[in-house]
Design an enzyme around this catalytic site. Sequence first.
Site, PDB file in Angstrom:
ATOM      1  N   ASP A  98     -13.139  11.176  -1.281  1.00  0.00           N
ATOM      2  CA  ASP A  98     -13.786   9.770  -1.299  1.00  0.00           C
ATOM      3  C   ASP A  98     -13.670   9.268  -2.316  1.00  0.00           C
ATOM      4  OD1 ASP A  98     -14.529   6.757  -0.617  1.00  0.00           O
ATOM      5  OD2 ASP A  98     -15.998   7.832   0.537  1.00  0.00           O
ATOM      6  N   ASP A 123      -3.333   0.892  -0.558  1.00  0.00           N
ATOM      7  CA  ASP A 123      -2.838   0.823   0.804  1.00  0.00           C
ATOM      8  C   ASP A 123      -4.380   1.073   1.308  1.00  0.00           C
ATOM      9  OD1 ASP A 123      -1.378   0.081   2.985  1.00  0.00           O
ATOM     10  OD2 ASP A 123      -0.417   2.024   2.890  1.00  0.00           O
ATOM     11  N   LYS A 163      -3.119  -3.715  -0.862  1.00  0.00           N
ATOM     12  CA  LYS A 163      -3.366  -4.368  -0.108  1.00  0.00           C
ATOM     13  C   LYS A 163      -4.573  -4.684   0.432  1.00  0.00           C
ATOM     14  CE  LYS A 163      -3.754  -1.275   4.113  1.00  0.00           C
ATOM     15  NZ  LYS A 163      -3.410  -0.340   5.119  1.00  0.00           N
TER      16      LYS A 163
END
EC number: 2.1.1.166
Length: 208
Positions: A98, A123, A163
């Site tokens: 993570d 992304d 993104k």
Amino acid sequence: MGRKRSASSSRWLAEHFKDQFVQKAHKQKLRSRAYFKLDEIQQTDRLFKHGMTVVDLGAAPGGWSQYVVTQIGDKGRVIACDILDMNPIVGVDFLQGDFCEESVLNALLERVGEGKVDVVMSDMAPNFSGMSSVDIPRAMYLVELALDMCRQVLAPKGSFVVKVFQGEGFDDYLREIRSLFNVVKVRKPEASRDRSREVYIVATGYKG
């Protein structure tokens, strides 16, 4: 009795399997349709060159990493990270974990090493709840982390592609990127679904 899919999830599945980019990805044995989004960005913005070092955040299942290795050659290097596992790709150094956790960030920085990287790309996206008041702040937190990664590892004149979901905080984030890079563009690749709020910010000429 089994649970029925909701109308929205059934519609998404129908759209997904009819999608020309999903079909092309399957036919060409690519990891995901995201491969084509990055290809379109590369055709326009020319981010990747032979021998570059690239960091890929939110890499799984590997569409972007798979594309980048075709552009940077065997002398290039991709360091990728995702909370989900990813099947190996030749030329990609993958770390599962993570990225929001400091221990994972430190492990990623260790893999980058002392040198700077040429491109940071992200992304990353949160698990969406369907509530924009919850989802957009989560998404903005991830893109802020990606920008912090640029501050730590990106070489002067380097590039950043990320993104971002349009909504609260988007304009402020765009201004922040414009303060750090010489040229900033907002792209909506053809392979990105029209209904999606996602866009890609492409920033070049890092001032760091």
